[in-house]
Write an enzyme that holds these catalytic residues in place. Structure first.
Site, PDB file in Angstrom:
ATOM      1  N   LYS A 273      25.032  -4.859  -0.974  1.00  0.00           N
ATOM      2  CA  LYS A 273      26.505  -4.862  -1.089  1.00  0.00           C
ATOM      3  C   LYS A 273      27.130  -4.181   0.123  1.00  0.00           C
ATOM      4  CE  LYS A 273      26.082  -4.284  -6.068  1.00  0.00           C
ATOM      5  NZ  LYS A 273      26.101  -3.245  -7.098  1.00  0.00           N
TER       6      LYS A 273
ATOM      7  N   ARG B 147      11.377   3.690   3.094  1.00  0.00           N
ATOM      8  CA  ARG B 147      10.991   2.741   4.152  1.00  0.00           C
ATOM      9  C   ARG B 147      12.203   1.885   4.459  1.00  0.00           C
ATOM     10  NH1 ARG B 147       5.674  -0.794   4.939  1.00  0.00           N
ATOM     11  NH2 ARG B 147       5.048   1.289   5.573  1.00  0.00           N
TER      12      ARG B 147
ATOM     13  N   ARG C 135       0.799  -1.222   0.000  1.00  0.00           N
ATOM     14  CA  ARG C 135       0.000   0.000   0.000  1.00  0.00           C
ATOM     15  C   ARG C 135       0.837   1.279   0.000  1.00  0.00           C
ATOM     16  NH1 ARG C 135      -2.101  -3.708   2.128  1.00  0.00           N
ATOM     17  NH2 ARG C 135      -0.506  -3.580   3.714  1.00  0.00           N
TER      18      ARG C 135
ATOM     19  N   HIS D 194       5.530   6.150  11.284  1.00  0.00           N
ATOM     20  CA  HIS D 194       4.957   5.978   9.944  1.00  0.00           C
ATOM     21  C   HIS D 194       4.059   7.206   9.726  1.00  0.00           C
ATOM     22  CE1 HIS D 194       3.449   4.416   6.334  1.00  0.00           C
ATOM     23  NE2 HIS D 194       2.849   3.320   6.737  1.00  0.00           N
TER      24      HIS D 194
END
Lengths: 308, 151
Positions: free
Chosen positions: A83, A104, A54, A132
């Site tokens: 890496k 995120r 979402r 959030h």
């Protein structure tokens, strides 16, 4: 002064800024055509170090609806993080390619590190169990649009109140508005953390009650905010199994609620809302997703300093 | 009360600091966190000195140039301590020791989900979020210092 701005927490925005942001989002919702090309030539980078459906698609959709373009990665495996590249180095590179970044990351505080090294605005799109902010903006926007105000509401928060970051952020954001009453509905093991209770006690304009039975709360609520009990927050599978279906909102419980109550959920929903409730006009959790896109559009405009 | 049997005397210093009224037992931590072991100068750490006010206390005397260390570290570790700045054998200043607004690289965040656990070259920063209750939180993940077995 054109100082670079980022969004790390919903509290980064003042109440005035928040209201202005929601006003813009409302304008976009009512006249999307007017905003269809405001981001022509702009690029949004979605840097998602862990999977999300979402939030990532909401950001991308927001940018595409305004004529901009998007690029990025959807997991750490497909980025240079695999890496061993640091967040600081990654954002320095992204800053060369894009105009704004939504990040995120499973590690808490990672977007803040990115913001410190970035030359473009960075939006925290979720950092572990920490913040959030765009979910909180989505929740506020949905409530204001559907109820007409953020003040004077009785808000029921149900489910995992201990680990649910969306609940904590929503409480802190709503505490800035007048006369908001909270009804915390959770099993003993998933009660709200003490530091948030303490914060609630310091606000003379806010009331709160803690109860265990959802049925008892239903008649008094203007908003019911359901949450999922998240498996990943438990060390013990037994506890998770015991608590995951503690609350199931169904038609029978909905009959106890006010006619104009609304049900919200940050999604994904598992068992906590029975599918039969989806048909109830008070079930607004899918509509909430759309408000999320509008508020992200408004946020992108604000951070890119595009005024219409 | 039995009179103290032994007396330890540490002489005066000409230039440096005297950190007095340190909570008994915290002197060694202060010594370590101030990096006094790495200074090329004389340092005296006295533990369990008798004190009329505190019962027992620790004291640190450092003979060094007076611009050499960070008062914030002292404020964070023991803001009830007092500091005398000495020059020419005389006290020239008594800086007020308060809780610093933030501390850098004195303590580490022990939240395994915090970005400080993996990001190279990132400072460990803790911010004073509740002066009344002396609460410091990690700048990045907001974990409270002392939670999750911080030390």
């Amino acid at each position: 002064m054109n100082e670079l701005r980022h969004l790390m927490s919903p509290l980064d925005l003042s109440v005035e800024e928040l209201n202005a942001l929601m006003d813009t989002a409302e304008k976009i919702r009512s006249d999307p055509e007017r905003y269809a090309h405001v981001c022509d030539g702009k690029i949004l980078a979605t840097c998602f170090y862990e999977p999300s459906t979402r939030t990532r698609l909401s950001f991308e959709s927001a940018m595409l609806h305004m004529g901009g373009r998007t690029m990025g990665f959807a997991s750490a495996d497909s980025s240079s993080a695999a890496k061993g590249e640091s967040v600081a180095d990654t954002i320095r590179i992204i800053s060369c390619f894009a105009d704004i970044c939504a990040m995120r990351h499973p590690k808490e505080g990672a977007p803040m590190v990115a913001a410190a090294h970035s030359t473009i605005p960075v939006i925290n799109a979720g950092d572990g169990g920490h913040q959030h902010p765009t979910q909180t903006l989505t929740d506020l926007m949905t409530i204001r649009s559907l109820k007409g105000t953020l003040s004077g509401m009785t808000v029921g928060l149900c489910g995992d109140l201990k680990f649910g970051r969306t609940v904590h952020s929503l409480i802190q954001a709503l505490l800035r508005y007048e006369n908001v009453r909270f009804v915390m509905i959770s099993p003993e093991e998933l009660k709200l953390p003490g530091y948030i209770i303490e914060e609630l006690k310091t606000k003379p304009n806010a009331g709160f009650a803690e109860i265990t039975k959802l049925e008892e709360a239903m008649p008094m609520l203007d908003i019911l905010y359901m949450t999922r009990v998240q498996r990943e927050r438990f060390f013990n599978e037994e506890d998770y199994v015991r608590l995951k279906d503690f609350y199931i909102l169904d038609k029978k419980k909905m009959r106890l609620a006010k006619e104009d109550m609304i049900v919200l959920h940050p999604l994904p929903r598992v068992n906590e809302i029975a599918v039969e409730v989806d048909q109830d006009p008070r079930a607004k959790y899918f509509e909430q997703v759309k408000y999320g896109m509008y508020i992200r559009m408004a946020l992108i405009l604000m951070l890119l300093r595009i005024e219409i | 009360m039995q009179e103290q049997k032994y007396k330890l005397n540490v002489g005066k210093i000409d230039e440096g600091f005297v950190i007095d009224h340190i909570h008994a037992g915290r002197g060694m931590k202060l010594y370590r966190d101030l990096g006094l072991g790495m200074l090329d100068c004389s340092v005296a750490l006295i533990t369990n000195a008798s004190s009329r006010k505190m019962g027992k206390k620790d004291i640190i005397k450092v003979e060094c140039p007076i611009d050499q260390f960070d008062m914030d570290v002292i404020g964070f570790l023991d803001h009830n301590a007092t500091v005398d700045v000495i020059k020419g054998g005389k006290i020239i200043a008594k800086p007020v020791i308060t809780l610093p607004k933030q501390v850098k690289n004195i303590i580490r965040c022990k939240n395994p989900r915090c970005i400080t656990s993996i990001e190279q070259g990132l400072d460990q920063v803790f911010v004073l979020t509740d002066p009344k209750n002396e609460v410091y939180r990690c700048k990045y993940c907001e974990t409270r210092y002392g939670d999750q077995d911080q030390s």
